[in-house]
Design a protein around this motif. Sequence first.
Motif, PDB file in Angstrom:
ATOM      1  N   TRP A 131       0.828  -1.200   0.000  1.00  0.00           N
ATOM      2  CA  TRP A 131       0.000   0.000   0.000  1.00  0.00           C
ATOM      3  C   TRP A 131       0.866   1.254   0.000  1.00  0.00           C
ATOM      4  O   TRP A 131       0.633   2.181  -0.764  1.00  0.00           O
ATOM      5  CB  TRP A 131      -0.938  -0.021   1.205  1.00  0.00           C
ATOM      6  CG  TRP A 131      -1.655   1.267   1.431  1.00  0.00           C
ATOM      7  CD1 TRP A 131      -1.489   2.130   2.458  1.00  0.00           C
ATOM      8  CD2 TRP A 131      -2.657   1.854   0.588  1.00  0.00           C
ATOM      9  NE1 TRP A 131      -2.320   3.213   2.310  1.00  0.00           N
ATOM     10  CE2 TRP A 131      -3.050   3.070   1.170  1.00  0.00           C
ATOM     11  CE3 TRP A 131      -3.253   1.474  -0.604  1.00  0.00           C
ATOM     12  CZ2 TRP A 131      -4.002   3.897   0.614  1.00  0.00           C
ATOM     13  CZ3 TRP A 131      -4.217   2.308  -1.155  1.00  0.00           C
ATOM     14  CH2 TRP A 131      -4.578   3.502  -0.544  1.00  0.00           C
ATOM     15  N   LEU A 132       1.890   1.283   0.854  1.00  0.00           N
ATOM     16  CA  LEU A 132       2.758   2.454   0.930  1.00  0.00           C
ATOM     17  C   LEU A 132       3.530   2.653  -0.371  1.00  0.00           C
ATOM     18  O   LEU A 132       3.719   3.790  -0.822  1.00  0.00           O
ATOM     19  CB  LEU A 132       3.719   2.319   2.115  1.00  0.00           C
ATOM     20  CG  LEU A 132       3.058   2.399   3.494  1.00  0.00           C
ATOM     21  CD1 LEU A 132       4.082   2.105   4.581  1.00  0.00           C
ATOM     22  CD2 LEU A 132       2.391   3.742   3.710  1.00  0.00           C
ATOM     23  N   THR A 141       2.503   1.835  -3.290  1.00  0.00           N
ATOM     24  CA  THR A 141       1.528   2.355  -4.241  1.00  0.00           C
ATOM     25  C   THR A 141       1.318   3.854  -4.031  1.00  0.00           C
ATOM     26  O   THR A 141       1.257   4.622  -4.995  1.00  0.00           O
ATOM     27  CB  THR A 141       0.188   1.609  -4.094  1.00  0.00           C
ATOM     28  OG1 THR A 141       0.413   0.211  -4.278  1.00  0.00           O
ATOM     29  CG2 THR A 141      -0.829   2.104  -5.086  1.00  0.00           C
ATOM     30  N   LEU A 142       1.208   4.259  -2.786  1.00  0.00           N
ATOM     31  CA  LEU A 142       1.058   5.689  -2.505  1.00  0.00           C
ATOM     32  C   LEU A 142       2.280   6.479  -2.969  1.00  0.00           C
ATOM     33  O   LEU A 142       2.149   7.573  -3.531  1.00  0.00           O
ATOM     34  CB  LEU A 142       0.831   5.921  -1.008  1.00  0.00           C
ATOM     35  CG  LEU A 142      -0.529   5.516  -0.462  1.00  0.00           C
ATOM     36  CD1 LEU A 142      -0.563   5.720   1.048  1.00  0.00           C
ATOM     37  CD2 LEU A 142      -1.636   6.294  -1.126  1.00  0.00           C
ATOM     38  N   TYR A 195       2.116   6.830  -6.651  1.00  0.00           N
ATOM     39  CA  TYR A 195       1.102   7.818  -7.023  1.00  0.00           C
ATOM     40  C   TYR A 195       1.645   9.242  -6.866  1.00  0.00           C
ATOM     41  O   TYR A 195       1.422  10.102  -7.723  1.00  0.00           O
ATOM     42  CB  TYR A 195      -0.153   7.627  -6.172  1.00  0.00           C
ATOM     43  CG  TYR A 195      -1.281   8.532  -6.550  1.00  0.00           C
ATOM     44  CD1 TYR A 195      -1.572   9.657  -5.787  1.00  0.00           C
ATOM     45  CD2 TYR A 195      -2.050   8.278  -7.681  1.00  0.00           C
ATOM     46  CE1 TYR A 195      -2.608  10.500  -6.151  1.00  0.00           C
ATOM     47  CE2 TYR A 195      -3.088   9.125  -8.043  1.00  0.00           C
ATOM     48  CZ  TYR A 195      -3.360  10.230  -7.278  1.00  0.00           C
ATOM     49  OH  TYR A 195      -4.389  11.067  -7.631  1.00  0.00           O
ATOM     50  N   LYS A 214      -5.203   9.795   6.875  1.00  0.00           N
ATOM     51  CA  LYS A 214      -4.350   9.826   5.680  1.00  0.00           C
ATOM     52  C   LYS A 214      -5.139  10.315   4.486  1.00  0.00           C
ATOM     53  O   LYS A 214      -4.628  11.050   3.640  1.00  0.00           O
ATOM     54  CB  LYS A 214      -3.757   8.443   5.420  1.00  0.00           C
ATOM     55  CG  LYS A 214      -2.692   8.088   6.402  1.00  0.00           C
ATOM     56  CD  LYS A 214      -2.107   6.727   6.130  1.00  0.00           C
ATOM     57  CE  LYS A 214      -1.055   6.412   7.192  1.00  0.00           C
ATOM     58  NZ  LYS A 214      -0.556   5.090   7.104  1.00  0.00           N
ATOM     59  N   LEU A 233      -4.291  13.629   2.119  1.00  0.00           N
ATOM     60  CA  LEU A 233      -4.111  13.551   0.676  1.00  0.00           C
ATOM     61  C   LEU A 233      -5.107  14.438  -0.060  1.00  0.00           C
ATOM     62  O   LEU A 233      -4.844  14.939  -1.136  1.00  0.00           O
ATOM     63  CB  LEU A 233      -4.255  12.107   0.181  1.00  0.00           C
ATOM     64  CG  LEU A 233      -3.153  11.142   0.616  1.00  0.00           C
ATOM     65  CD1 LEU A 233      -3.481   9.737   0.156  1.00  0.00           C
ATOM     66  CD2 LEU A 233      -1.815  11.591   0.055  1.00  0.00           C
TER      67      LEU A 233
END
Length: 144
Positions: A32-33, A35-36, A39, A139, A143
Amino acid sequence: MAQVKKERLIDSSINAATEVTDSLKIQARQLWLATLGAYAKVGKEGAAYFKELVNEGQALETQGKELLSEQVDSATSKVEQFKAGFKTRVDSATGGRLEKVVDSVEKGRAELLGRVGIPSRSEMQKLSAKLDELSASLKGAKLG
């Protein structure tokens, strides 16, 4: 003395299962991190890079899901095999009375822990889930 050994075996089984699930949670969080991070980088470097990352992400997601599924299935299978074998051996050794004793001991332990203010495992899991939700919403707010 035999009861203590049985409880230790049960505790070690629970600990092994907990370690596997904790490891899976860590791996999922790292994905997940990553992927962030990807992004965020896309926002700086453009749409073409984003499309490339989406394609790579889809492939990795599929592989990750398969790997996690295999690991969970394997761990679950091992735990179930151990539990079934252990229960069979214990039942045959105790004539089926162990389950009643274990239930009684668990109830007593839960009552004792409650009296001294120590939360149960399920209470801790509920709290952890709530913290995860709060963290995710915070979070999301940062964002957005």
